[in-house]
Enzyme design. Structure first.
Site, PDB file in Angstrom:
ATOM      1  N   GLY A 130       8.356  -5.376   4.311  1.00 28.11           N
ATOM      2  CA  GLY A 130       8.727  -5.987   3.453  1.00 28.11           C
ATOM      3  C   GLY A 130       8.240  -5.745   1.964  1.00 28.11           C
ATOM      4  O   GLY A 130       8.700  -6.002   0.956  1.00 28.11           O
ATOM      5  N   SER A 131       7.109  -5.265   2.053  1.00 25.83           N
ATOM      6  CA  SER A 131       6.171  -5.154   0.749  1.00 25.83           C
ATOM      7  C   SER A 131       7.244  -4.340  -0.312  1.00 25.83           C
ATOM      8  O   SER A 131       7.384  -4.690  -1.458  1.00 25.83           O
ATOM      9  CB  SER A 131       5.090  -4.716   0.793  1.00 25.83           C
ATOM     10  OG  SER A 131       5.190  -3.360   1.362  1.00 25.83           O
ATOM     11  N   ASP A 177      17.018   4.226  14.177  1.00 24.51           N
ATOM     12  CA  ASP A 177      16.239   5.210  13.917  1.00 24.51           C
ATOM     13  C   ASP A 177      16.936   5.893  12.697  1.00 24.51           C
ATOM     14  O   ASP A 177      17.978   6.063  12.714  1.00 24.51           O
ATOM     15  CB  ASP A 177      16.269   6.167  15.092  1.00 24.51           C
ATOM     16  CG  ASP A 177      15.636   7.348  14.839  1.00 24.51           C
ATOM     17  OD1 ASP A 177      15.404   7.839  13.678  1.00 24.51           O
ATOM     18  OD2 ASP A 177      15.020   8.008  15.706  1.00 24.51           O
ATOM     19  N   CYS A 248       1.471   7.017   3.961  1.00 24.87           N
ATOM     20  CA  CYS A 248       0.103   6.614   3.601  1.00 24.87           C
ATOM     21  C   CYS A 248      -0.928   7.499   4.543  1.00 24.87           C
ATOM     22  O   CYS A 248      -1.786   6.942   5.106  1.00 24.87           O
ATOM     23  CB  CYS A 248      -0.181   5.338   3.914  1.00 24.87           C
ATOM     24  SG  CYS A 248       0.193   4.721   5.678  1.00 24.87           S
TER      25      CYS A 248
END
Length: 481
Positions: A130-131, A177, A248
């Site tokens: 949720g960031s 998905d 990332c």
């Protein structure tokens, strides 16, 4: 964690081929072996940056601004005896513990896309924990509709808890998905963040097991999935909409290679939009294509990749479909909605102006849906939409914890300011006993600490009955004032 991370030779060979010529592999290795420094993002849905800095001044936290996020700071604390997640400011939702580089994709999204009205729809295709979702909601100021999708069922509960804590009220949760959205939401979304599942090479500083199962073969498998995800996202995007793709990880297969797949597949319909002016020194971490590729040693952060695209013209899949599912809600009548608003006004002096949106009912539950939800209703099955307002109880109501957290700061009546000791007791699930009793106080109240709402209670004689959700109760290592 320092000096404990194993970096396979095959991985380092891959990095050597990708690393820009002005960066050194030994510096990369050294950086990866260092602990990741902490960073936070101020939640402007609850407090301004200026007011947050004033509030924490007595705590003597050292904050260093993050260049690409006005609300983001690297954080150093001399006293770390209280876990950062157990500080009063975090529990109240005033900030989010978020790695600095991971703030970049949302900053890039709103750098390229301008939120114009309350009917626009944004998709966060891989949302948990949720960031970035809460960061998007803050940029939107809870306007429009934010669809937050998470494929992992075990992470949906954490996602929702963070949305409640941070007072994000314009969110609709889905659990799919993300490859389905191209056919289910074809050209229905104004802006999309695809922070794709990846091999996590950039996150090795906070996860010493991140490289345990790394192989070049697994990287290629992940990249194949990412290509399907970005293609689906592009189909879901409206013409002239903005798509941000981020990972990332560090290798070109999952980054530039996926972007190249998008460009090759859609040709003139897609335009890459350079991010070289996102922040003052962005050109220093830019690829030749104008994407941003942050290496751990440059900003002492996680590694991250961010790319931006605009949909220049319509592009739809060969087949479209809908996944409606059942929709157990019905729009509240004016009489039903006014009954709830009358209670909120009488008990808390909260008015309908404080609750923009549409009131829906399911059984005895009253919910507030974002007005923009009507644009996607019937296209996708949603696990949860907006926020639960209250339960109808006989001839009255019992409001929800999420309503208290989202607009409790606006309440004028039946608000009780806790002391530090009382706040700790409240977070531990205990009732609050009062030295002085006001017999005129009845029913529900919203409890505050330092002016911020933290939950609900009920006036019961000489005490405040604790209505803090049981699953959120903490029993140790809480803040000390």
């Amino acid at each position: 964690m320092a000096n404990s991370i194993h970096l396979p030779d095959s991985f380092l060979n891959c990095i050597q081929q990708t690393l820009p010529s002005h960066l050194d592999l030994n510096d990369f290795i050294t950086s990866c072996q260092q602990p990741l420094r902490k960073s936070i993002r101020v939640n402007t849905l609850k407090i301004s940056v200026a007011d947050f800095l004033t509030r924490i001044a007595p705590l003597q936290w050292q904050l260093t601004p993050i260049p690409w996020c006005e609300e983001g700071f690297w954080l150093t604390r001399d006293d770390e005896s209280t876990p950062l997640g157990n500080t009063a400011e975090h529990l109240a939702g005033l900030f989010y513990i978020q790695e600095a580089s991971s703030m970049m994709p949302v900053s890039a999204l709103f750098h390229l896309w301008k939120h114009q009205d309350n009917n626009q729809v944004v998709l966060d295709a891989a949302a948990a924990p949720g960031s970035k979702t809460t960061q998007i909601a803050a940029h939107l100021n809870n306007q429009g509709l934010l669809i937050a999708n998470e494929f992992s069922s075990s992470r949906v509960k954490v996602l929702h808890a963070n949305l409640v804590r941070c007072a994000a009220t314009n969110v609709a949760l889905t659990h799919f998905d993300a490859r389905v959205f191209g056919t289910w939401l074809t050209e229905s979304v104004d802006a999309i963040l695809l922070d794709a599942p990846c091999s996590g090479e950039g996150a090795i500083r906070k996860d010493d097991l991140a490289m345990k199962n790394w192989t070049l073969e697994s990287v290629h498998d992940i990249a194949a999935c990412q290509k399907e995800l970005i293609q689906s996202a592009f189909y879901a995007l409206k013409p002239n909409g903005i798509l941000i793709y981020s990972t990332c990880t560090l290798n070109q297969y999952e980054n530039q290679g996926v972007c190249e797949h998008l460009l090759t597949t859609f040709g003139d319909a897609v335009e890459p939009v350079p991010l070289t002016d996102l922040f003052a020194k962005a050109k220093g971490v830019a690829t030749p294509e104008g994407y941003l590729h942050v290496w751990p040693q440059v900003y002492d952060s996680e590694g991250f990749f961010v790319a931006g695209f605009r949909k220049k013209q319509s592009a739809v899949p060969d087949k479209q479909q809908r996944h409606r599912g059942q929709f157990p809600f019905r729009l509240a009548s004016a009489k039903q909605a006014n009954g709830l608003f009358s209670y909120l006004n009488q008990q808390f002096a909260i008015t309908p102006d404080h609750l923009p949106g549409d009131v829906y009912i399911r059984d005895a539950e009253f919910w507030l849906f974002p007005t923009a939800f009507s644009q996607v209703q019937g296209k996708v099955k949603f696990d949860r939409v907006g926020i639960k307002l209250a339960d109808a109880i006989k001839k009255s109501f019992r409001i929800s914890h999420e309503l208290a957290m989202s607009i409790g700061r606006l309440a004028q009546n039946n608000v009780y300011e806790l002391t530090a000791e009382q706040a700790r007791e409240y977070y531990m699930g205990r009732d609050i006993f009062l030295e002085q009793v006001d017999p005129s106080k009845k029913g529900e109240l919203i409890v505050h600490y330092k002016g911020s709402p933290i939950g609900l209670g009920k006036w019961v004689g000489p005490r405040i009955k604790n209505n803090y959700p049981r699953e959120l109760v903490r029993d140790n290592h809480l803040f000390v004032e």
